[in-house]
Design a protein around this motif. Structure first.
Motif, mmCIF file in Angstrom:
data_model
loop_
_atom_site.group_PDB
_atom_site.id
_atom_site.type_symbol
_atom_site.label_atom_id
_atom_site.label_comp_id
_atom_site.label_asym_id
_atom_site.label_seq_id
_atom_site.Cartn_x
_atom_site.Cartn_y
_atom_site.Cartn_z
ATOM 1 N N CYS A 249 0.833 -1.205 0.000
ATOM 2 C CA CYS A 249 0.000 0.000 0.000
ATOM 3 C C CYS A 249 0.867 1.255 0.000
ATOM 4 O O CYS A 249 0.575 2.234 -0.709
ATOM 5 C CB CYS A 249 -0.929 -0.002 1.209
ATOM 6 N N LYS A 250 1.951 1.236 0.760
ATOM 7 C CA LYS A 250 2.849 2.392 0.774
ATOM 8 C C LYS A 250 3.491 2.586 -0.590
ATOM 9 O O LYS A 250 3.569 3.724 -1.096
ATOM 10 C CB LYS A 250 3.930 2.208 1.842
ATOM 11 N N GLN A 251 3.948 1.481 -1.206
ATOM 12 C CA GLN A 251 4.573 1.595 -2.522
ATOM 13 C C GLN A 251 3.612 2.193 -3.551
ATOM 14 O O GLN A 251 3.992 3.056 -4.351
ATOM 15 C CB GLN A 251 5.052 0.231 -3.003
ATOM 16 N N VAL A 252 2.357 1.730 -3.533
ATOM 17 C CA VAL A 252 1.380 2.236 -4.502
ATOM 18 C C VAL A 252 1.130 3.722 -4.269
ATOM 19 O O VAL A 252 1.037 4.514 -5.224
ATOM 20 C CB VAL A 252 0.066 1.433 -4.425
ATOM 21 N N ALA A 253 1.033 4.131 -3.002
ATOM 22 C CA ALA A 253 0.826 5.553 -2.708
ATOM 23 C C ALA A 253 2.016 6.391 -3.184
ATOM 24 O O ALA A 253 1.845 7.504 -3.703
ATOM 25 C CB ALA A 253 0.605 5.750 -1.207
ATOM 26 N N LEU A 254 3.224 5.862 -3.032
ATOM 27 C CA LEU A 254 4.419 6.561 -3.515
ATOM 28 C C LEU A 254 4.433 6.639 -5.044
ATOM 29 O O LEU A 254 4.829 7.655 -5.622
ATOM 30 C CB LEU A 254 5.678 5.853 -3.009
ATOM 31 N N ILE A 255 3.998 5.557 -5.683
ATOM 32 C CA ILE A 255 3.923 5.545 -7.153
ATOM 33 C C ILE A 255 2.914 6.580 -7.640
ATOM 34 O O ILE A 255 3.189 7.353 -8.574
ATOM 35 C CB ILE A 255 3.540 4.134 -7.657
ATOM 36 N N GLU A 256 1.745 6.615 -7.008
ATOM 37 C CA GLU A 256 0.710 7.580 -7.418
ATOM 38 C C GLU A 256 1.197 9.021 -7.281
ATOM 39 O O GLU A 256 0.814 9.887 -8.071
ATOM 40 C CB GLU A 256 -0.542 7.381 -6.563
ATOM 41 N N SER A 257 2.031 9.262 -6.289
ATOM 42 C CA SER A 257 2.543 10.614 -6.052
ATOM 43 C C SER A 257 3.800 10.910 -6.865
ATOM 44 O O SER A 257 4.424 11.963 -6.664
ATOM 45 C CB SER A 257 2.839 10.800 -4.558
ATOM 46 N N LYS A 258 4.192 9.953 -7.715
ATOM 47 C CA LYS A 258 5.371 10.087 -8.574
ATOM 48 C C LYS A 258 6.663 10.277 -7.772
ATOM 49 O O LYS A 258 7.592 10.955 -8.200
ATOM 50 C CB LYS A 258 5.181 11.247 -9.555
ATOM 51 N N ILE A 259 6.691 9.668 -6.613
ATOM 52 C CA ILE A 259 7.871 9.737 -5.755
ATOM 53 C C ILE A 259 8.824 8.595 -6.071
ATOM 54 O O ILE A 259 10.031 8.724 -5.932
ATOM 55 C CB ILE A 259 7.454 9.741 -4.270
ATOM 56 N N ILE A 260 8.265 7.461 -6.485
ATOM 57 C CA ILE A 260 9.075 6.347 -6.970
ATOM 58 C C ILE A 260 8.560 5.927 -8.340
ATOM 59 O O ILE A 260 7.450 6.299 -8.734
ATOM 60 C CB ILE A 260 9.060 5.140 -6.000
ATOM 61 N N LYS A 261 9.367 5.170 -9.052
ATOM 62 C CA LYS A 261 8.970 4.704 -10.378
ATOM 63 C C LYS A 261 7.792 3.731 -10.263
ATOM 64 O O LYS A 261 7.599 3.104 -9.218
ATOM 65 C CB LYS A 261 10.155 4.041 -11.067
ATOM 66 N N PRO A 262 6.989 3.588 -11.332
ATOM 67 C CA PRO A 262 5.783 2.761 -11.266
ATOM 68 C C PRO A 262 6.084 1.259 -11.297
ATOM 69 O O PRO A 262 5.694 0.544 -12.225
ATOM 70 C CB PRO A 262 4.981 3.214 -12.486
ATOM 71 N N VAL A 263 6.794 0.806 -10.270
ATOM 72 C CA VAL A 263 7.135 -0.607 -10.134
ATOM 73 C C VAL A 263 6.845 -1.031 -8.703
ATOM 74 O O VAL A 263 7.354 -0.422 -7.750
ATOM 75 C CB VAL A 263 8.613 -0.879 -10.462
ATOM 76 N N LEU A 264 6.023 -2.066 -8.519
ATOM 77 C CA LEU A 264 5.732 -2.628 -7.206
ATOM 78 C C LEU A 264 6.631 -3.838 -6.995
ATOM 79 O O LEU A 264 6.566 -4.805 -7.756
ATOM 80 C CB LEU A 264 4.256 -3.044 -7.121
ATOM 81 N N TYR A 265 7.468 -3.796 -5.976
ATOM 82 C CA TYR A 265 8.382 -4.898 -5.696
ATOM 83 C C TYR A 265 7.752 -5.846 -4.686
ATOM 84 O O TYR A 265 7.269 -5.427 -3.625
ATOM 85 C CB TYR A 265 9.716 -4.358 -5.186
#
Length: 353
Positions: free
Chosen positions: A217-233
């Motif tokens: 959930c944290k990774q997806v929220a970071l992806i949506e905010s363009k803080i990390i690249k759109p990759v879920l590990y």
């Protein structure tokens, strides 16, 4: 009388002591008792270094006790001072993957916390370990937060009942089996009111980001905010879990202390099976942006529980409890929205285009 404190409006106030209250589930338990059982004072232990994210809603509504749960006399002094009617043992090391890295610490912490609580009850009653025909004047309910990790290796398709053999495959799972056996032994040997509840995976917005659901959930929220690249590990996405909402778990914990038999194991679960891939698919459905999924070898375990589907017929018949939250419809959206708000408030710098 033991375990009773002040009187409000003619009614004797009882006491509940919760250890590990800064964690996910115990924090919800404190709130649940405050809201639904107003004849109880809520006493909580914490260490000076404990995070306080989860206690802001009730920080000023409970009685706090600074406690190192591995210190027998620290625990004894708090129980002797408060004389609680119910003790909920939630303090523990619970991140399964790390239990391979530091197995000795997991055993030292998880087992000592419980032993120190139970031995404190014996000390208050002046009971020696070799005392025969023990008669306890002070005998509170002791709820032990156990785990479905105790079952470990289970054949796919098997619905897990309390009679399913315990075959833990992580040091954490073994530590929980050890806690359960000690609880049973102290009930059998000394008559302590020990409640043995094996709770299956339970999640909520307060789930730490080191755990699989919180991490995703944290990774997806970071992806949506363009803080990390759109990759879920991710790790092993094929494992099957019986996920429950932590807010339902605390109601189960309470009714266990009211209606369950000491020394008897009970499952608490949703009785629904989901793969981790299904959890990811739900996040993809809820996400505002598309993302790729990649396996991170660092998220894989030496051995993994690949099947967990519980049967809590025994517990439901005994207590009348049933879950109030649907995991996919209620819990997952709540978790993702929590991380969206948290990420927005923390002012990360977005990655470059």
């Amino acid at each position: 009388m033991f375990g009773l404190s002040k009187i409000i409006k003619g009614e004797c106030m009882k006491k509940a002591l919760i250890t590990g209250v800064t964690g996910q589930t115990a924090s919800y338990l404190a709130e649940y008792i405050l809201e639904n059982h107003k004849n109880y004072e809520v006493h909580c232990t914490r260490r000076w270094r404990s995070r306080e994210d989860n206690i802001t809603n009730f920080r000023n509504k409970v009685m706090w006790h600074s406690c190192e749960m591995k210190d027998q006399f620290n625990v004894y002094n708090i129980i002797k001072k408060t004389m609680p009617d119910k003790i909920f043992v939630y303090s523990a090391s619970s991140f399964v993957r790390d239990s391979w890295i530091q197995p000795q610490e997991y055993f030292n912490e998880n087992i000592s916390h419980l032993l120190n609580v139970m031995n404190s009850i014996l000390m208050i009653n002046n009971v020696n370990i070799d005392t025969l025909n023990v008669k306890l004047k002070y005998n509170p309910k002791i709820f032990i937060a156990l785990s479905s990790e105790e079952y470990g290796h289970v054949d796919h398709g098997v619905k897990i009942t309390e009679d399913t053999i315990l075959r833990p495959i992580s040091p954490y799972g073994v530590s929980k089996v050890s806690m359960e056996l000690l609880g049973y032994q102290y009930w059998k040997s000394y008559g302590l009111n020990v409640l043995l509840v094996r709770t299956f995976n339970h999640e909520s917005p307060r789930r730490g980001h080191i755990f699989v659901t919180g991490s995703f959930c944290k990774q997806v929220a970071l992806i949506e905010s363009k803080i990390i690249k759109p990759v879920l590990y991710v790790g092993n996405v094929n494992s099957v879990r019986d996920w429950l909402d932590a807010r339902d778990c605390v109601q189960a914990a309470w009714v266990a202390t009211e209606k369950c038999e000491p020394g008897e194991p009970y499952n608490v679960c949703s009785e629904k099976a989901y793969t981790i891939q299904e959890f990811i698919s739900k996040l993809q459905e809820l996400s505002k942006v598309k993302f790729e999924v990649k396996v991170d070898p660092n998220k894989l375990r030496p051995s993994d529980v690949t099947w967990l589907l519980g049967d809590c017929t025994k517990f439901k018949k005994k207590t009348g409890w049933k879950p109030q939250h649907d995991f996919m419809l209620d819990t997952v959206p709540d978790m993702l929205n929590y991380w969206r708000k948290k990420i927005a408030a923390e002012k990360y710098e977005p990655i470059g285009e």
